[in-house]
Scaffold this motif. Structure first.
Motif: not given
Length: 501
Positions: A177-179, A200-207, A215-216
């Protein structure tokens, strides 16, 4: 890292048969209890010592092909604050000085991190506790629990099964989530799997926060009406009346009289008490010396479990309040889950449908498939029952990359977990669905199995809090599992959400 160990206090939930033991004040389940005892501070999860693998009847398991893991973040500070929070905590308040919460936009800028503090002469200082923590912030103890969780996950899917080879973005896709606390848990999980991920750099995907399906948080007026109807049922009203004296005592002690968010249900009290007990903090006392007692907290925990069930589960017997058997659910619960979590269930459908090699093993494409634009997928209107419709593997959750990864890991919240569990029907077979604990997890493994006729077929195996669930989800053919998920999603979710009287 060492997790703090507190003396164990066991709180019995409202008496069912047998009495349900629960832990609310330590992340470490005492050794004399079963490993999978309900522990709100740190839920049981997959681990090598207790992981077992059976196989479908008339089939032999050949290989693990894909894993989806959905979890709640680990423990944090209270997320719901009293009007006079500052006076209801120990003098030292909450200490988060040993957790650096980074927040920066890179890659060229310094690694900025936040440090929370409150000026002594701040005119509204009484509304916040003393110390260095913000509301809902991941604590050091929660971070350590998440690291251990990552170690155990790696112990199963690498060391025991040999499925994961490397802790890398190429093998593990992460969505949160965005939290900020969900990002922190994702990082701690990765560190637990491999300490070399540090730095390290690691992509974490959010909406986007206003339409996040995990969340929703997307707007659904029809679901709001259903929630109001649930809280207007005789059973809901009865439980509020039955505990009026408790509510009055809580309000008088904590200053929450007349506040709807605190008086219409026990969610906020549940959150406030458990955050304290899980971190070894005392239950709140006000300046006049009135305190919340352990008995008050036990009752709130049990009421919270019942409210969680009543809102989200369906098809339970009528509750027997006289004996405190409060394991019922509102008649609107099923539709409420469909509307509020339908977008995420649609994303799961597309994730599993985007595994082309598995569908080739299965011998034929899905009979119930989806197509449409990304907006269709977000709204759920892409889910149709049309054998001739071409399958679309794209989705807002990143399902277009599913075949490139071995694991999809989602880090969400209690609202994510209870809707997922209720939608899958996990509580209907055992009657044991409770408020999702910190670190609660649901895992969906996709295995290839050789059937009696020597054909290979993919099966899904669902685990809840580290243990296989009851049939049929202990082993279910992949195509049947996807159809099950499809049936949870309304045909036109966006239209259903906006349809109000």
């Amino acid at each position: 890292m060492q997790t703090s160990s507190l003396n164990s206090i066991l709180y019995p939930a409202f008496q069912a048969t047998p009495i349900a033991t629960a832990i609310y004040n330590t992340s470490i389940t005492p050794s004399h209890l079963p490993w999978n005892t309900y522990n709100y501070c740190n839920a049981p999860h997959v681990n090598a010592d207790n992981y077992s693998l059976s196989h479908p009847s008339d089939s032999s398991v050949t290989s693990l092909a894909f894993v989806v893991m959905i979890m709640r973040h680990h423990k944090r500070t209270p997320d719901n604050l009293y009007p006079s929070e500052g006076s209801l905590n120990p003098h030292g308040g909450w200490d988060c000085s040993d957790v650096w919460t980074h927040s920066y936009a890179g890659p060229e800028v310094p690694y900025v991190y936040t440090q929370t503090s409150t000026l002594a002469d701040h005119p509204f200082a009484e509304r916040m506790w003393a110390g260095t923590c913000d509301a809902g912030q991941m604590t050091r103890a929660g971070l350590e629990d998440a690291v251990r969780h990552g170690q155990d996950f790696w112990g199963v899917y690498h060391s025991k099964l040999g499925f994961l080879e490397h802790v890398s973005p190429e093998e593990i896709y992460i969505r949160t989530s965005n939290e900020a606390r969900t990002h922190h848990v994702a990082g701690a999980m990765l560190y637990g799997m491999d300490p070399n991920t540090a730095g390290r750099h690691w992509p974490v995907h959010t909406q986007p926060a206003n339409i996040d399906s995990l969340v929703p948080s997307y707007v659904c007026p029809a679901a709001g009406n259903l929630r109001a109807a649930i809280q207007a049922t005789p059973e809901w009203k009865d439980h509020l009346v039955r505990y009026e004296s408790l509510q009055r005592r809580l309000d008088e002690t904590l200053g929450t009289s007349g506040m709807k968010d605190w008086n219409s249900w026990y969610d906020h009290f549940f959150d406030s008490f458990t955050a304290r007990t899980c971190h070894g903090h005392p239950l709140p006392c006000n300046t006049s010396g009135a305190c919340i007692t352990p008995e008050d907290a036990e009752t709130v925990f049990a009421i919270g479990d019942w409210e969680c069930k009543w809102v989200h589960e369906a098809k339970y017997p009528i509750p027997r309040f006289d004996t405190l058997y409060i394991f019922n659910a509102a008649p609107q619960a099923h539709e409420y889950v469909q509307l509020t979590f339908g977008v995420f269930f649609a994303e799961l459908v597309h994730t599993f449908q985007s595994l082309p090699s598995l569908w080739q093993w299965n011998g034929s494409p899905m009979s119930h498939v989806a197509s449409g634009t990304e907006d269709d997928i977000r709204s759920g209107s892409a889910i149709v029952s049309n054998p001739s419709t071409k399958r679309n593997a794209s989705s807002a959750s990143g399902a277009d990359t599913a075949s490139k990864h071995k694991v999809h890991m989602y880090v969400g919240h209690d609202g994510s977990m209870v809707r997922l569990a209720a939608g899958l029907g996990l509580g209907r077979t055992t009657g044991s669905l409770r408020w999702p604990a910190m670190g609660s997890e649901i895992i969906m493994e996709v295995w290839l199995a050789t059937t009696a006729d020597d054909s290979d077929r993919p099966f899904v195996r669902v685990l809840h809090e580290g243990s296989p669930v009851s049939p049929p989800l202990d082993w279910i053919p992949l195509d049947e599992f996807v159809r099950l998920l499809e049936h949870i999603v309304p045909h036109d979710l966006r239209g259903a959400c906006m349809e109000v009287d």
